[in-house]
Scaffold this active site. Structure first.
Site, PDB file in Angstrom:
ATOM      1  N   ASP A  81      -4.530  -3.423   5.372  1.00 33.68           N
ATOM      2  CA  ASP A  81      -4.960  -2.975   6.696  1.00 33.68           C
ATOM      3  C   ASP A  81      -6.469  -3.094   6.916  1.00 33.68           C
ATOM      4  O   ASP A  81      -6.923  -3.230   8.038  1.00 33.68           O
ATOM      5  CB  ASP A  81      -4.519  -1.526   6.959  1.00 33.68           C
ATOM      6  CG  ASP A  81      -4.929  -0.584   5.828  1.00 33.68           C
ATOM      7  OD1 ASP A  81      -5.775  -0.972   4.994  1.00 33.68           O
ATOM      8  OD2 ASP A  81      -4.412   0.544   5.781  1.00 33.68           O
ATOM      9  N   ASP A 139      -9.131  -6.391   2.808  1.00 30.04           N
ATOM     10  CA  ASP A 139      -7.814  -6.830   2.328  1.00 30.04           C
ATOM     11  C   ASP A 139      -7.486  -8.253   2.770  1.00 30.04           C
ATOM     12  O   ASP A 139      -6.535  -8.857   2.257  1.00 30.04           O
ATOM     13  CB  ASP A 139      -6.711  -5.893   2.857  1.00 30.04           C
ATOM     14  CG  ASP A 139      -6.757  -4.522   2.205  1.00 30.04           C
ATOM     15  OD1 ASP A 139      -7.230  -4.440   1.060  1.00 30.04           O
ATOM     16  OD2 ASP A 139      -6.320  -3.544   2.839  1.00 30.04           O
ATOM     17  N   ASP A 187       0.850  -1.186   0.000  1.00 28.06           N
ATOM     18  CA  ASP A 187       0.000   0.000   0.000  1.00 28.06           C
ATOM     19  C   ASP A 187       0.889   1.239   0.000  1.00 28.06           C
ATOM     20  O   ASP A 187       2.071   1.164   0.346  1.00 28.06           O
ATOM     21  CB  ASP A 187      -0.884   0.028   1.248  1.00 28.06           C
ATOM     22  CG  ASP A 187      -1.971  -1.032   1.205  1.00 28.06           C
ATOM     23  OD1 ASP A 187      -2.498  -1.286   0.115  1.00 28.06           O
ATOM     24  OD2 ASP A 187      -2.279  -1.601   2.270  1.00 28.06           O
TER      25      ASP A 187
END
Length: 647
Positions: free
Chosen positions: A376, A380, A69
């Site tokens: 997070d 996900d 990310d």
């Protein structure tokens, strides 16, 4: 049967056979492996990498792709609004961090918000459509955010313009909300004022603009024209190209508050854009460079605007100067085969959903890559489970994500992931070292007995001596090799092929060479004892016993690396190995000079004998060091190509 014909004692032959069976199988190997993995996990935890699954430590050394990310992992996750745009103005916002001290400037001059209705409405919507809170610590006077950093940056920007969130909430109490989700990429809150009910919506500019039919300009609302859409789009692209994360804010008035996102987030009135900077973490640039040298390809996967993602990826070295960002909408039009081809070169994916993350992981793994994936949010979790190593964020990660992941990064930092990969490589290399050492020792013991029988010599080592060596004296150096420091080239090698066996052909050949050298040395000492002391078997076996232990202890230092000479690494650089070797030698002296000599049937050598044996013992060590040199000279240097920045 030959031993019986030669009048050897049947009991001695039987016990020797049992001892050799013990020698053939290194009983302590599983224990040492478990201890080394556990110690490695402790070291990783001290560096903010919490391994939840023991097997994942080994997998880390094979990682070839890290999908990360952007926000908070590659960047500092300390958002600050620096630009505000309405159709009539693009203004700069001064101030740093979460301190609500700053000004709105245009061409260096302060903008009076009392006369700027659109800008004031933009800040009002940003503060109300928000779940973060700005707090001040009374003792220190330091301002901080409770909640999401992105939302916190909006609250701070509003406070700089005089729009205090607490005061606004009192005048415009919240009546309902539609929380943000990764599919809609928007959030809406409903408020009741003295005059009317209204809603504020914030979200991704390209998504939100499609929901807007009107625009407010100088306090007046009119239909949104294509020209105005183009101007808004250009402003969005300008901010995104400077690595700003951009959010759009819109509103709508209501007679009756809608209950569904479809109804509430349509026919909106566009207000403006807010651009915020989230600086890249300083240490990430170096971590990305380390990935490149290690043959690991970093990939950025984010929900942000493609231009924002690409600007940061280029700054960090993840993407090359001619790279392009792949969007989620593009992924929707690509077949599985096309995606497998695309992920071989693409390094930046923007405006993606959790489903896209799953597809990217699938495509990478189908290409034979070993993938680490960060996440997070709750959505996900499937992608983390699909990846070879699922990495959850310790600060922003949800409980569901942490439960699913193989590893939790306590500081949400990309550099910590790279550090964990390095530690995983070190642990695996150390496992190879002590396996190599133990198997060499065990093989040498078998060869000593085998060669003696083939040569028609007496058995050089008693069963009790073999058992003592196997179970006690070589165990301490082996365990110490499990905590050997990293070698200089550990992150300059390509990721390990997971299909590669623990004992490679090179390592197998080194085991054969070292065990042969040790066996020949021990047999030499045994033969010397027989010859020099008129066939005294007690003296000869004592010489063989001492030589076997000392050669094993000395060869433990050669096992510090299968690539580098021990003199390059530092002969005594591993304090645990030094202690383990000293303990093994102490136990040797105890078995020769102490009360244990009766059990082991040893005699006390003189100074001259010790000098001879100590000169003889390093020969296998020197043979191993010479073997390393030969391999080094005959092995071509590796060049890394897989880690270069790609599109």
């Amino acid at each position: 049967s030959d031993g019986v014909l030669e009048m050897a004692e049947v009991q001695l032959m039987l016990m020797t056979a049992i001892s050799l069976a013990v020698a053939a199988i290194p009983e302590g190997l599983p224990t040492v492996v478990t201890i080394v993995l556990a110690l490695g996990m402790q070291r990783m935890a001290k560096k903010n990498s919490i391994m939840k699954k023991l097997h994942a430590v080994e997998t880390l050394g094979s990682i070839s792709v890290i999908c990360s990310d952007k926000t908070g992992t590659l960047t500092q996750n300390q958002m600050t609004v620096v630009k505000a745009f309405t159709l009539e103005k693009m203004v700069d916002v001064s101030g740093e961090g979460y301190d609500p001290q700053g000004a709105f400037l245009q061409d260096g001059k302060t903008v009076d918000l009392a006369t700027e209705q659109d800008l004031a409405l933009l800040l009002k919507g940003a503060a109300l459509c928000n779940d973060a809170q700005l707090k001040r610590v009374p003792e220190s006077g330091v301002w901080h955010i409770v909640g999401d950093p992105t939302e916190g940056a909006l609250v701070v920007a509003a406070a700089k313009g005089g729009c205090r969130q607490s005061e606004l909430a009192a005048r415009c109490p919240r009546m309902g909300e539609l929380p943000f989700d990764s599919t809609r990429k928007m959030m809406t809150t409903f408020h009741q004022t003295a005059a009317e009910a209204l809603s504020f919506t914030k979200g991704a500019p390209d998504v939100l603009l499609r929901r807007c039919t009107h625009i407010v300009v100088n306090g007046e609302v009119h239909l949104l024209t294509q020209e105005e859409k183009d101007r808004i789009g250009a402003a969005n692209l300008e901010m995104a190209s400077h690595a700003l994360r951009v959010l759009a804010v819109a509103y709508r008035t209501w007679d009756t508050i809608a209950e569904t996102p479809t109804a509430a987030e349509e026919n909106l009135i566009f207000i403006g854009l807010l651009g915020m900077i989230d600086p890249p973490r300083v240490e990430v640039r170096e971590a990305v460079a380390v990935c490149r040298s290690a043959g690991i390809r970093p990939i950025m996967i984010t929900g942000d605007h493609p231009d924002t993602a690409l600007a940061i990826a280029k700054d960090l070295g993840i993407a090359g100067p001619d790279s392009a960002a792949i969007t989620g909408s593009q992924l929707d039009t690509i077949s599985q085969a096309g995606l497998q081809q695309l992920v071989q070169t693409a390094s930046v994916f923007a405006r993606v959903s959790p489903e896209h993350k799953m597809a990217i992981v699938d495509a990478l793994r189908s290409n034979g890559q070993i993938v680490a994936m960060t996440g997070d949010g709750v959505n996900d979790a499937p992608a983390l489970k699909k990846a070879d190593i699922g990495v959850a964020m310790g600060i922003t990660g949800t409980d569901v994500t942490k439960e699913t992941a193989d590893m939790v990064i306590a500081d949400d930092n990309f550099a910590t992931i790279v550090s964990a990969v390095e530690e995983g490589r070190v642990i695996y290399a150390n496992i190879r070292k002590f396996v190599y050492f133990l198997l060499s020792c065990n093989a040498s013991e078998i060869l000593v007995i085998l060669f003696a029988i083939l040569l028609g010599w007496p058995i050089p080592l008693l069963p009790i001596q073999l058992l003592w060596i196997n179970l006690v004296t070589d165990a301490f150096p082996a365990l110490a090799l499990g905590v050997e420091k990293k070698e200089p080239n550990v992150m300059n090698l390509n990721p390990r092929d997971p299909a590669e066996p623990l004992l490679t052909r090179k390592l197998q050949s080194m085991i054969v060479i070292q065990s042969l050298a040790m066996a020949v040395t021990v047999l030499g000492a045994f033969k010397y004892g027989l010859h020099a002391y008129d066939g005294d078997l007690g003296v000869a076996r004592t010489f063989a016993f001492i030589t076997l232990i000392t050669t094993q202890v000395v060869c433990a230092f050669a096992a510090k690396s299968e690539h580098y000479s021990v003199f390059q690494l530092g002969l005594f650089s591993n304090k645990y190995l030094n202690a383990g070797a000293a303990l093994s030698l102490f136990l040797l002296l105890l078995s020769v000079y102490g009360p244990l000599h009766v059990i082991f049937k040893t005699v006390e050598p003189g100074l001259a004998e010790w000098l001879f044996l100590l000169i003889l013992s390093p020969l296998p060590f020197l043979t191993t060091e010479l073997t390393k040199l030969v391999y080094k000279l005959s092995t071509p240097k590796r060049t890394t190509t897989s880690g270069s920045p790609t599109k």
